[in-house]
Design an enzyme around this catalytic site. Structure first.
Site, PDB file in Angstrom:
ATOM      1  N   ARG A  65      49.029  88.285  53.235  1.00 19.11           N
ATOM      2  CA  ARG A  65      48.984  87.452  54.440  1.00 19.11           C
ATOM      3  C   ARG A  65      47.671  87.712  55.174  1.00 19.11           C
ATOM      4  O   ARG A  65      47.213  88.858  55.275  1.00 19.11           O
ATOM      5  CB  ARG A  65      50.161  87.762  55.373  1.00 19.11           C
ATOM      6  CG  ARG A  65      51.513  87.264  54.864  1.00 19.11           C
ATOM      7  CD  ARG A  65      51.604  85.746  54.936  1.00 19.11           C
ATOM      8  NE  ARG A  65      52.908  85.231  54.537  1.00 19.11           N
ATOM      9  CZ  ARG A  65      53.197  84.751  53.342  1.00 19.11           C
ATOM     10  NH1 ARG A  65      52.274  84.743  52.388  1.00 19.11           N
ATOM     11  NH2 ARG A  65      54.400  84.270  53.079  1.00 19.11           N
ATOM     12  N   GLU A 120      45.452  79.081  58.564  1.00 18.72           N
ATOM     13  CA  GLU A 120      45.730  78.305  57.356  1.00 18.72           C
ATOM     14  C   GLU A 120      46.458  77.014  57.721  1.00 18.72           C
ATOM     15  O   GLU A 120      47.372  77.045  58.553  1.00 18.72           O
ATOM     16  CB  GLU A 120      46.591  79.114  56.384  1.00 18.72           C
ATOM     17  CG  GLU A 120      45.894  80.338  55.826  1.00 18.72           C
ATOM     18  CD  GLU A 120      46.730  81.062  54.775  1.00 18.72           C
ATOM     19  OE1 GLU A 120      47.820  80.560  54.418  1.00 18.72           O
ATOM     20  OE2 GLU A 120      46.296  82.119  54.312  1.00 18.72           O
ATOM     21  N   HIS A 173      44.943  80.020  49.264  1.00 21.19           N
ATOM     22  CA  HIS A 173      46.342  80.482  49.269  1.00 21.19           C
ATOM     23  C   HIS A 173      47.133  79.829  48.119  1.00 21.19           C
ATOM     24  O   HIS A 173      48.108  79.111  48.343  1.00 21.19           O
ATOM     25  CB  HIS A 173      47.018  80.194  50.607  1.00 21.19           C
ATOM     26  CG  HIS A 173      48.159  81.144  50.881  1.00 21.19           C
ATOM     27  ND1 HIS A 173      48.509  81.540  52.137  1.00 21.19           N
ATOM     28  CD2 HIS A 173      49.040  81.775  50.041  1.00 21.19           C
ATOM     29  CE1 HIS A 173      49.541  82.372  52.082  1.00 21.19           C
ATOM     30  NE2 HIS A 173      49.870  82.532  50.810  1.00 21.19           N
TER      31      HIS A 173
END
Length: 319
Positions: A239, A268, A286
């Protein structure tokens, strides 16, 4: 008996959507756009269940406004830092996740990031792609060797162990920090460090695999970057909140870190535009679990949890 109504706010895999529609009345966001807090609250009055992704935020404020009709949130993710679990529990809403099924795919991306960062993949790709490669010498594009190096892992859960297994193929010396020491059969010869600080001191490469919590937010800050060996490489597939990005930029600019491989960011989607100026940062958007096999497995795991819940059984992944 009327079928339960399920909202799927993101475009999941075709196999997942086919199965979902066979068993539930589905409302599917075919356009795959983000849903606002107000949209989530409004939809909760129309459905019995939701399969959200990490992009849908169930804060305490949202949880307080959810309609009593909604009974379960079956997350299409392992991490649940987008869910205020105590607030949802207080509303009587069950929450599940999808562990186990994405460990190998995420570990593969961690390996890609580690190798790409260490061997200057961004800079090399640019040179060839732009036609700027016009020289070669023994001193050209010299990077950091992975084979035989010391790898530090923070968070030795499923993904951390899968990454360690792959790193052993490169002859890496594995060290790890975890909240509790693993049993010997899970350690597989890795060296346990009972403090993060002692792990950092021996980490030529450092890979993050722990969840984002209030205790781990900003885990890697200026003070901890300074504890790494000079020229270390940071890898983050967990994360973005785990890393103080301003401190990381300073460590990269100063040469304290030779490179970083990042699949997640504080913001994000979008990431941090300040990283773009650094060719020693290898970045991905990601996509740690983004394989067909894994996306199907995640979707099916979420549906397994829903099926169990509506049968009256405890879902396997109930949090």
């Amino acid at each position: 008996m009327a079928r339960k109504v399920l909202w799927i706010p993101r475009r999941l895999s075709d196999a997942t959507l086919e199965r979902a529609q066979a068993d539930y009345e589905c409302i599917i966001n075919w356009e795959d756009g983000l849903s606002s807090a107000d949209e989530i609250v409004a939809m909760s009055a129309e459905v019995d269940a939701i399969i959200p992704c990490h992009s849908e935020l169930f804060t305490a404020e949202v949880a307080a406004r959810l309609d009593p009709r909604l009974k379960i949130i079956a997350n299409h993710s392992v991490g649940v830092d987008h869910c205020d679990l105590p607030a949802l529990k207080a509303r009587g809403i069950a929450v599940t996740n999808t562990p186990d099924v994405l460990s190998d795919a995420t570990a593969e991306i961690a390996m890609l990031l580690m190798l790409g960062a260490a061997r200057r993949a961004v800079e090399g790709d640019r040179l060839v792609r732009t036609g700027a490669w016009n020289v070669w010498s023994p001193s050209f594009m010299v990077g950091k060797q992975v084979s035989g190096a010391r790898l530090g892992i923070i968070g030795m859960g499923r993904v951390g162990r899968a990454f360690a297994e792959k790193a052993r193929g490169f002859g890496m010396e594995i060290h790890y920090y975890n909240r509790t020491r693993l049993d010997p059969e899970l350690e597989q010869g890795a060296t346990f460090c009972d403090m993060i600080e002692s792990l950092l001191a021996v980490s030529d490469f450092l890979s993050l695999h722990c969840p984002a919590t209030p205790d781990t937010t900003g885990l890697m800050n200026a003070e901890r970057f300074a504890m790494l060996p000079d020229g270390a490489v940071l890898v983050n597939t967990a994360r973005g909140a785990l890393v103080d990005e301003a401190a990381l930029l300073v460590a990269l600019s100063s040469g304290k870190l030779s490179a970083a491989g990042l699949d997640c960011f504080v913001t994000e989607p979008g990431g941090n535009p300040d990283f773009a100026a650094h060719e020693n940062v290898f970045m991905l958007p990601h996509i740690g679990s983004a394989t067909v096999q894994t996306r199907d497995a995640m979707g099916f795991r979420a549906l397994d949890n829903l099926d169990a819940f509506f049968r009256g059984d405890a879902p396997k992944d109930l949090l």
